[in-house]
Design a protein around this motif. Sequence first.
Motif, PDB file in Angstrom:
ATOM      1  N   LEU A   7      30.021  45.240  41.757  1.00 50.98           N
ATOM      2  CA  LEU A   7      29.915  44.604  40.448  1.00 50.98           C
ATOM      3  C   LEU A   7      28.813  43.554  40.439  1.00 50.98           C
ATOM      4  CD1 LEU A   7      33.721  44.145  39.624  1.00 50.98           C
ATOM      5  CD2 LEU A   7      32.201  45.970  38.836  1.00 50.98           C
ATOM      6  N   GLN A   8      28.706  42.804  41.537  1.00 56.52           N
ATOM      7  CA  GLN A   8      27.651  41.796  41.638  1.00 56.52           C
ATOM      8  C   GLN A   8      26.275  42.443  41.726  1.00 56.52           C
ATOM      9  OE1 GLN A   8      29.403  39.948  45.131  1.00 56.52           O
ATOM     10  NE2 GLN A   8      29.818  38.064  43.993  1.00 56.52           N
ATOM     11  N   ASP A   9      26.150  43.477  42.567  1.00 57.51           N
ATOM     12  CA  ASP A   9      24.855  44.129  42.759  1.00 57.51           C
ATOM     13  C   ASP A   9      24.355  44.788  41.478  1.00 57.51           C
ATOM     14  OD1 ASP A   9      24.919  43.341  45.386  1.00 57.51           O
ATOM     15  OD2 ASP A   9      25.502  45.305  46.188  1.00 57.51           O
ATOM     16  N   LEU A  10      25.291  45.314  40.681  1.00 60.55           N
ATOM     17  CA  LEU A  10      24.910  45.950  39.419  1.00 60.55           C
ATOM     18  C   LEU A  10      24.693  44.929  38.305  1.00 60.55           C
ATOM     19  CD1 LEU A  10      27.350  49.029  39.383  1.00 60.55           C
ATOM     20  CD2 LEU A  10      24.895  49.043  39.890  1.00 60.55           C
ATOM     21  N   GLY A  11      24.993  43.668  38.596  1.00 55.87           N
ATOM     22  CA  GLY A  11      24.845  42.626  37.582  1.00 55.87           C
ATOM     23  C   GLY A  11      25.748  42.844  36.388  1.00 55.87           C
ATOM     24  N   VAL A  12      26.976  43.303  36.648  1.00 53.66           N
ATOM     25  CA  VAL A  12      27.904  43.635  35.565  1.00 53.66           C
ATOM     26  C   VAL A  12      28.371  42.361  34.865  1.00 53.66           C
ATOM     27  CG1 VAL A  12      30.119  44.688  34.990  1.00 53.66           C
ATOM     28  CG2 VAL A  12      28.656  45.738  36.737  1.00 53.66           C
ATOM     29  N   ASN A  13      28.215  42.339  33.548  1.00 55.07           N
ATOM     30  CA  ASN A  13      28.688  41.216  32.732  1.00 55.07           C
ATOM     31  C   ASN A  13      30.060  41.473  32.134  1.00 55.07           C
ATOM     32  OD1 ASN A  13      25.539  41.424  32.398  1.00 55.07           O
ATOM     33  ND2 ASN A  13      26.042  39.269  32.100  1.00 55.07           N
ATOM     34  N   ASN A  14      30.315  42.732  31.774  1.00 53.01           N
ATOM     35  CA  ASN A  14      31.544  43.095  31.064  1.00 53.01           C
ATOM     36  C   ASN A  14      32.245  44.223  31.815  1.00 53.01           C
ATOM     37  OD1 ASN A  14      30.590  41.412  28.778  1.00 53.01           O
ATOM     38  ND2 ASN A  14      29.122  43.082  28.512  1.00 53.01           N
ATOM     39  N   LEU A  73      30.779  37.418  39.000  1.00 54.86           N
ATOM     40  CA  LEU A  73      31.700  38.493  38.645  1.00 54.86           C
ATOM     41  C   LEU A  73      31.822  38.599  37.125  1.00 54.86           C
ATOM     42  CD1 LEU A  73      34.481  38.063  41.361  1.00 54.86           C
ATOM     43  CD2 LEU A  73      32.672  39.784  41.251  1.00 54.86           C
ATOM     44  N   PRO A  74      32.164  39.789  36.616  1.00 47.28           N
ATOM     45  CA  PRO A  74      32.136  40.030  35.164  1.00 47.28           C
ATOM     46  C   PRO A  74      33.373  39.532  34.438  1.00 47.28           C
ATOM     47  CG  PRO A  74      32.741  42.030  36.315  1.00 47.28           C
ATOM     48  CD  PRO A  74      32.412  41.020  37.382  1.00 47.28           C
ATOM     49  N   TRP A  75      33.247  39.514  33.117  1.00 50.96           N
ATOM     50  CA  TRP A  75      34.350  39.151  32.241  1.00 50.96           C
ATOM     51  C   TRP A  75      35.207  40.394  31.987  1.00 50.96           C
ATOM     52  CZ3 TRP A  75      34.133  33.976  30.929  1.00 50.96           C
ATOM     53  CH2 TRP A  75      35.212  33.502  30.178  1.00 50.96           C
ATOM     54  N   PRO A  76      36.541  40.291  32.123  1.00 49.72           N
ATOM     55  CA  PRO A  76      37.392  41.479  31.973  1.00 49.72           C
ATOM     56  C   PRO A  76      37.806  41.756  30.528  1.00 49.72           C
ATOM     57  CG  PRO A  76      38.705  39.636  32.734  1.00 49.72           C
ATOM     58  CD  PRO A  76      37.285  39.131  32.633  1.00 49.72           C
ATOM     59  N   VAL A 118      48.017  41.978  26.200  1.00 49.14           N
ATOM     60  CA  VAL A 118      46.658  41.971  25.639  1.00 49.14           C
ATOM     61  C   VAL A 118      46.338  40.654  24.941  1.00 49.14           C
ATOM     62  CG1 VAL A 118      46.586  44.482  25.395  1.00 49.14           C
ATOM     63  CG2 VAL A 118      47.323  43.085  23.460  1.00 49.14           C
ATOM     64  N   ASN A 119      47.364  39.946  24.476  1.00 46.23           N
ATOM     65  CA  ASN A 119      47.116  38.688  23.764  1.00 46.23           C
ATOM     66  C   ASN A 119      47.241  37.443  24.634  1.00 46.23           C
ATOM     67  OD1 ASN A 119      46.583  39.611  21.042  1.00 46.23           O
ATOM     68  ND2 ASN A 119      48.740  40.206  20.935  1.00 46.23           N
ATOM     69  N   HIS A 120      47.886  37.561  25.796  1.00 51.86           N
ATOM     70  CA  HIS A 120      48.161  36.357  26.586  1.00 51.86           C
ATOM     71  C   HIS A 120      47.722  36.447  28.044  1.00 51.86           C
ATOM     72  CE1 HIS A 120      50.530  34.466  23.364  1.00 51.86           C
ATOM     73  NE2 HIS A 120      51.002  35.676  23.115  1.00 51.86           N
ATOM     74  N   CYS A 121      47.126  37.554  28.455  1.00 53.56           N
ATOM     75  CA  CYS A 121      46.675  37.675  29.843  1.00 53.56           C
ATOM     76  C   CYS A 121      45.492  36.741  30.093  1.00 53.56           C
ATOM     77  CB  CYS A 121      46.279  39.117  30.141  1.00 53.56           C
ATOM     78  SG  CYS A 121      45.794  39.405  31.852  1.00 53.56           S
ATOM     79  N   ARG A 122      45.495  36.075  31.225  1.00 55.24           N
ATOM     80  CA  ARG A 122      44.419  35.139  31.570  1.00 55.24           C
ATOM     81  C   ARG A 122      43.049  35.802  31.465  1.00 55.24           C
ATOM     82  NH1 ARG A 122      45.780  30.191  34.276  1.00 55.24           N
ATOM     83  NH2 ARG A 122      47.493  30.323  35.778  1.00 55.24           N
ATOM     84  N   ILE A 123      42.128  35.152  30.834  1.00 55.95           N
ATOM     85  CA  ILE A 123      40.694  35.440  30.683  1.00 55.95           C
ATOM     86  C   ILE A 123      40.371  36.810  30.097  1.00 55.95           C
ATOM     87  CG2 ILE A 123      40.098  33.876  32.582  1.00 55.95           C
ATOM     88  CD1 ILE A 123      39.281  36.298  34.258  1.00 55.95           C
ATOM     89  N   ALA A 124      41.354  37.697  29.950  1.00 52.36           N
ATOM     90  CA  ALA A 124      41.058  39.056  29.493  1.00 52.36           C
ATOM     91  C   ALA A 124      40.994  39.136  27.970  1.00 52.36           C
ATOM     92  CB  ALA A 124      42.103  40.028  30.025  1.00 52.36           C
ATOM     93  N   HIS A 125      39.962  39.812  27.465  1.00 50.09           N
ATOM     94  CA  HIS A 125      39.868  40.176  26.054  1.00 50.09           C
ATOM     95  C   HIS A 125      40.287  41.635  25.916  1.00 50.09           C
ATOM     96  CE1 HIS A 125      37.847  36.420  25.183  1.00 50.09           C
ATOM     97  NE2 HIS A 125      36.980  36.659  26.146  1.00 50.09           N
TER      98      HIS A 125
END
Length: 400
Positions: free
Chosen positions: A293-300, A334-337, A362-369
């Motif tokens: 994920l880091q090497d690919l520069g994944v944002n999302n 690391l990317p945003w989940p 889906v509404n209350h999980c930490r950092i996840a959209h």
Amino acid sequence: MTLKFFGTPSLLLTMAVMSLTAGCADDLDDSFYNKAGEIIAHPLPFEYTLSQYDGNHNIYLDKSHSTVVDAEKSALVLIDVWQNEFLDSLVIKNLNPLIKKFDAMGAKIIYAPSLEAPNENLLQLDSSIHLLNDDRMDVYLLENNIKNLFYVGFDTFYCVLDKENGIYSVRSRNKDLDLFLIDEGVLSYTKEMKDVAIELLKKNNVGIVKFDESPFYAMAPLNTIRDLFANTKDNIHEGNNFVTLFMSGSENQMIKQFEKELIGLNANYGTVVENKFYYRGTELSQPDYLKLLQDLGVNNLYFAGFYLNNEILWSDFGIRSLYIEVRYNKVKGLPWPYIVNDLAFIAPSEAMNPEIEKATIVNHCRIAHNIMSSTLIKGLKEAKTGGNQNLGKENKRPIL
């Protein structure tokens, strides 16, 4: 105070069968033995509950078990019992009596708060240990030969699970420990957040304990957002994208079609099968997955498949693990989940309504959209052709 458990811990301790020999009462053996045949010096018998998957009916069913542990090889772990008014009743009516009970039995008391002030009503023993913020208790457990941890505190869906001394984190570092959660000893911001956490734990070999006396349940301070689409995003964000598909043992046409579309777009994606991650035909370990994920520069990073209320949250390649790497292990880049809302499936259980369980996650999980698969595919197509005018620039998410 008698404790009841629900579930099956990895270490099974058996109670010796009482027998009479030659009709003599002196020959009655009511000792407790572990599976090695050794007498348990300070026995703590109890019942607990875990969930067991019923493949014939595609549902998780609760199953009660009985066991015995050595109280002096056990510890009560208190996570984030903060100075919040809504925690006062939990502390006074449940936690303080538990602290006294476990201490009297010879168990260790471990306070593991963050840097926030502890609740002013919380009983704090001089003989206990205090581990602040990122301090890990692993060495203490080893030095004191502690084999069983009983968790209480706040929030069941957040810190009790993922802090450095929380259940998920400790389990990942110490596979041989037996972990339990005391139902009346925990609270979440909403009732359903606690329920979701308990269902998750029962599926993953963490026994749930209840008092057999009339229990007191502290009231959650907030209400769960029950609208499944209340926070669903209507576009994808700028940056590089990656999809992690959690596959089941049988094919699903929706997932199969989604994967076909990803292939057609030459999108980066990988699959998780039985907690093993594969990328372009090669199995990668969890550290290699993060490096990819880091090497690919994944944002999302988008999560879809089976099951949102188990593997997608609990797996080494899931959301909880990603959060821990960012928050506590300080891994950069690391990317945003994101949860792919319509393709993140719920494993049914007899104890919770699946629609409420999914909405809670889906509404209350930490950092996840969360986002719909159609929105994701449309955004990937437009990004590929350079025609996407609806990228979420105003809410652009940096790499974590």
